[in-house]
Motif scaffolding. Structure first.
Motif, short mmCIF file in Angstrom:
data_model
loop_
_atom_site.label_atom_id
_atom_site.label_comp_id
_atom_site.label_asym_id
_atom_site.label_seq_id
_atom_site.Cartn_x
_atom_site.Cartn_y
_atom_site.Cartn_z
N VAL A 475 11.13 -19.14 31.58
CA VAL A 475 10.87 -19.86 32.76
C VAL A 475 9.69 -19.10 33.49
CG1 VAL A 475 11.53 -20.69 35.13
CG2 VAL A 475 13.07 -20.92 33.05
N GLN A 476 8.26 -19.75 33.66
CA GLN A 476 7.38 -19.10 34.01
C GLN A 476 7.01 -17.63 33.52
OE1 GLN A 476 7.86 -19.24 38.34
NE2 GLN A 476 7.20 -21.53 38.46
N THR A 477 7.27 -16.48 34.18
CA THR A 477 6.96 -15.20 33.68
C THR A 477 8.24 -14.50 33.19
OG1 THR A 477 6.98 -14.36 36.01
CG2 THR A 477 5.03 -14.83 35.00
N SER A 478 9.47 -15.11 33.36
CA SER A 478 10.77 -14.52 32.82
C SER A 478 10.94 -15.24 31.73
CB SER A 478 11.79 -14.86 33.98
OG SER A 478 12.83 -13.98 33.82
N THR A 479 11.56 -14.37 30.91
CA THR A 479 12.17 -15.12 29.31
C THR A 479 13.58 -14.48 29.07
OG1 THR A 479 9.70 -15.28 28.69
CG2 THR A 479 11.49 -15.17 26.93
N THR A 480 14.29 -15.39 28.95
CA THR A 480 15.48 -14.92 28.32
C THR A 480 15.69 -14.92 26.84
OG1 THR A 480 16.63 -16.06 30.11
CG2 THR A 480 18.45 -15.67 28.44
N VAL A 481 16.07 -13.55 26.36
CA VAL A 481 16.51 -13.08 25.10
C VAL A 481 17.92 -13.06 25.06
CG1 VAL A 481 16.10 -11.32 23.45
CG2 VAL A 481 14.12 -11.96 25.09
N THR A 482 18.38 -13.36 23.81
CA THR A 482 19.61 -13.44 23.43
C THR A 482 19.95 -12.57 22.35
OG1 THR A 482 20.16 -15.35 24.36
CG2 THR A 482 21.84 -14.51 22.80
N ALA A 483 20.56 -11.42 22.12
CA ALA A 483 20.92 -10.62 20.90
C ALA A 483 22.37 -11.25 20.41
CB ALA A 483 20.99 -9.15 21.46
N HIS A 484 22.27 -11.72 19.22
CA HIS A 484 23.42 -12.19 18.55
C HIS A 484 24.11 -11.02 17.60
CE1 HIS A 484 22.08 -16.44 19.68
NE2 HIS A 484 20.95 -15.97 19.24
N VAL A 485 25.12 -10.60 17.92
CA VAL A 485 25.72 -9.50 17.26
C VAL A 485 26.92 -10.26 16.10
CG1 VAL A 485 27.15 -7.37 17.24
CG2 VAL A 485 25.38 -7.91 18.93
N VAL A 486 26.64 -10.23 14.82
CA VAL A 486 27.40 -10.94 14.00
C VAL A 486 27.91 -9.85 12.95
CG1 VAL A 486 27.33 -12.84 12.34
CG2 VAL A 486 25.86 -12.84 14.01
N PRO A 487 29.06 -9.68 12.99
CA PRO A 487 29.97 -8.97 12.21
C PRO A 487 29.65 -9.01 10.49
CG PRO A 487 31.48 -9.38 13.75
CD PRO A 487 30.10 -10.45 13.71
N TRP A 488 29.63 -8.02 9.74
CA TRP A 488 29.36 -8.38 8.47
C TRP A 488 30.83 -8.92 7.64
CZ3 TRP A 488 24.91 -8.66 6.64
CH2 TRP A 488 23.83 -8.02 7.12
N GLY A 489 30.67 -10.12 7.04
CA GLY A 489 31.82 -10.42 6.42
C GLY A 489 32.95 -10.97 7.19
N ALA A 490 32.73 -11.37 8.51
CA ALA A 490 33.56 -12.07 9.36
C ALA A 490 33.16 -13.08 10.25
CB ALA A 490 34.10 -10.76 10.36
N ALA A 491 33.84 -13.93 10.63
CA ALA A 491 33.37 -15.13 11.39
C ALA A 491 33.21 -14.73 12.96
CB ALA A 491 34.56 -16.37 11.32
N GLY A 492 32.45 -15.50 13.44
CA GLY A 492 32.01 -15.38 14.87
C GLY A 492 31.13 -14.20 15.32
N GLY A 493 31.23 -13.93 16.36
CA GLY A 493 30.22 -12.44 17.00
C GLY A 493 30.06 -12.58 18.44
N THR A 494 29.25 -11.99 18.85
CA THR A 494 29.17 -11.84 20.27
C THR A 494 27.52 -12.03 20.58
OG1 THR A 494 30.63 -9.96 20.28
CG2 THR A 494 29.06 -10.27 22.36
N ASP A 495 27.32 -12.88 21.48
CA ASP A 495 26.09 -13.03 22.31
C ASP A 495 25.86 -12.13 23.34
OD1 ASP A 495 25.76 -14.78 20.42
OD2 ASP A 495 26.05 -16.64 21.69
N ILE A 496 24.88 -11.43 23.59
CA ILE A 496 24.30 -10.40 24.81
C ILE A 496 23.14 -11.08 25.34
CG2 ILE A 496 24.02 -8.35 25.70
CD1 ILE A 496 25.24 -7.34 22.82
N PRO A 497 23.03 -12.07 26.51
CA PRO A 497 21.80 -12.40 26.97
C PRO A 497 21.39 -11.46 27.90
CG PRO A 497 23.58 -13.41 28.13
CD PRO A 497 24.04 -12.54 27.10
N PHE A 498 19.94 -11.41 28.26
CA PHE A 498 19.35 -10.59 29.03
C PHE A 498 17.80 -10.98 29.23
CE2 PHE A 498 19.06 -8.62 24.72
CZ PHE A 498 17.99 -8.36 24.58
#
Length: 532
Positions: A475-498
């Motif tokens: 959005v204009q001069t601001s950009t949202t980045v999401t870090a997807h943290v996905v465990p090895w060998g497991a389902a699911g994970g965590t999303d960290i937006p900033f």
């Protein structure tokens, strides 16, 4: 004028030469000044013999005034030129002593000549008092300018209480720990990790942030200067910061500063770039000479070689390689072409002794690639006798993986295993981690990228998970980045937006494993982020 002459001598090593008209003007001014000095000496002698209104005394005074005016017509333009050079050398943030003495000396000489033209020297009362005062004032100005050039341009804060204890590299992350922005809002130029700190090269220097908390630990800046390069030793002991020409300023030799990466204390400082062909390593700096001799260099004395190790007899360095060596955690891996075979030698950077040696029966074009964590080195050979692609453990020099063949191309590799990305195998929607010794492959699902272009994504494999950062909104001069943290060998994970401050232009992610954290940067953004 003597100071200007000495400054002219000192500035011979500078990249900017004086225009021919300036040099001719200096010669003319020097000749006229010598003539003026002779007239002043004659005036002093006439004054000593004069009685009353002596016509010879009047004539001598007029001659001195006329001669001083003539010299001033040449000296004043030269002084203006010298003042401009002083201004430009300060504007570039890297003032040179030669430029300062040259410019300030011209200004002082012109001021003295103009004073003589306005007030003819009076040798009847205290003949040397005025001369002594003038010389003392000029010396004070020159000393002050020289001191300013040596001290004023540096703004530095070191870390108190010594180095912070380093934690192990994070096995995974789950939250946004900190967010830091470059003070003037300009994009961060470069980010590295050393000594438990995230080192951020900004426009005029470097700022060190605690990798776990994001708090500033130290900084070294030269206002108005341009920081052009940063390199840190793998053990975090030292870092080398180089300065060059700032935009719109005079060309300069530049400056090289060696800093303690943990505390920011200055270990050495040199004019120019004496370490341009060397790299920081554990226990010092290493480089290679034209004949292939590996060299350990002294931080304090660039001309001194701490150790030298010639290339093995019957071997040579492949000139097609930009660098025939790779700096790793504890050793320096050096590759040599020995005719029908290729040899990689592991050297101790402290004294150049051989730690291990690996010999391959293949020869040809060679690539030597360090792993992202510097625990291993990849050797790729392509020649008439065949190809070889092997990963060597930096501690032992033993081959831990034969990576020959396109099916096992490596992207992120270490001494313990490598990660294959979806780009290498069509139809696969996961990252796969394959260990070299024991255990089976483990995978982490690829986050849905949709129609977003590939440059918007960066990734970093950790021990327990895969971290994938990508641009998800702009959005204009601001950009949202999401870090997807996905465990090895497991389902699911965590999303960290900033949020990161840039306008969504094409760039490049940098994800760095640090002490207890992961440092995320995106070029060209002014924001650095830490995940823990």
């Amino acid at each position: 004028m003597g100071a200007a002459g000495w400054g002219h001598f000192l500035r011979r090593s500078l990249p900017v030469e004086l225009p021919i008209l300036i040099n001719l003007g200096l010669l003319l001014a020097l000749g006229l000044l010598a003539w003026l000095v002779a007239d002043v000496v004659r005036l002093a002698r006439v004054t000593a013999r004069a009685e009353g209104d002596d016509p010879w005394l009047v004539e001598a005074q007029v001659t001195v005034r006329v001669r001083a005016v003539a010299v001033a017509f040449v000296a004043v333009p030269l002084a203006l030129y010298g003042a401009g050079r002083v201004q430009r050398t300060f504007a570039g943030g890297l003032p040179e002593q030669g430029e300062l003495l040259f410019g300030t000396g011209l200004v002082a000489a012109a001021a003295g000549i103009v004073l003589i033209a306005v007030v003819v020297p009076d040798f009847t009362v205290k003949p040397f008092a005025g001369l002594g005062t003038g010389l003392a004032a000029a010396a004070a100005v020159l000393a002050a300018m020289s001191l300013a050039g040596a001290t004023l341009p540096v703004e530095a804060v070191t870390a108190g209480g010594g180095a912070s204890p380093e934690a192990a590299v994070a096995g995974s992350v789950s939250r946004l720990a900190w967010r830091w922005k470059v003070p003037d809002g300009t994009p961060a130029k470069q980010v590295a990790v050393a000594g438990g700190n995230a080192l951020v090269r900004i426009g005029d220097g470097v700022v060190a942030l605690d990798a776990r908390t994001g708090r500033e630990r130290w900084h070294y800046r030269r206002p108005a200067a341009a920081a052009t390069g940063l390199a840190a030793a793998p053990d975090g002991s030292v870092m080398v910061l180089t300065f060059g020409q700032a935009t719109g300023t005079e060309r300069t030799r530049g400056r090289t500063v060696v800093l303690d990466a943990r505390t920011g204390e200055v270990r050495a400082e040199h004019a120019g770039r004496p370490f341009a062909d060397t790299d920081p390593a554990s226990h010092g700096l290493v480089g290679v000479s034209r004949d292939g001799t590996m060299i350990g260099r002294d931080l304090a004395d660039p001309a001194r070689h701490v150790w030298e190790r010639p290339v093995r007899k019957g071997c040579h360095v492949d000139r097609r390689l930009a660098k025939p060596y790779a700096v790793l955690r504890e050793i320096v891996a050096v590759v040599s072409d020995c005719g029908e075979e290729t040899v990689v030698t592991g050297l101790d950077p402290a004294d150049g002794t051989e730690v291990w040696q690996y010999e391959s029966d293949k020869s040809g074009y060679v690539e030597i690639i360090p792993s992202y964590d510097l625990s291993a080195v990849r050797l790729r050979i392509a020649g008439e006798a065949g190809e070889q692609d092997v990963v060597l453990d930096q501690r032992t020099g033993k081959a831990v993986k034969d990576a020959a063949g396109s099916e096992t191309m490596l992207d992120r590799f270490t001494a313990h295993g490598h990660v294959l990305t979806p780009a290498y195998e069509g139809g696969r929607a996961e990252y796969r981690r394959e260990p070299y010794r024991g255990g089976g492959a483990r995978s982490a699902p690829t986050p849905d990228q949709g129609d977003r272009p590939g440059w918007r994504r960066g990734f970093l494999p950790l021990k327990d998970s895969m971290v994938v950062a990508e641009v998800t909104a702009t959005v204009q001069t601001s950009t949202t980045v999401t870090a997807h943290v996905v465990p090895w060998g497991a389902a699911g994970g965590t999303d960290i937006p900033f949020d990161m401050d840039f306008d969504g232009r094409e760039g490049r992610f940098t994800l760095l494993p640090a002490a207890g954290a992961v440092v995320v940067a995106f070029s060209p953004s002014a924001t650095i982020v830490g995940l823990t």
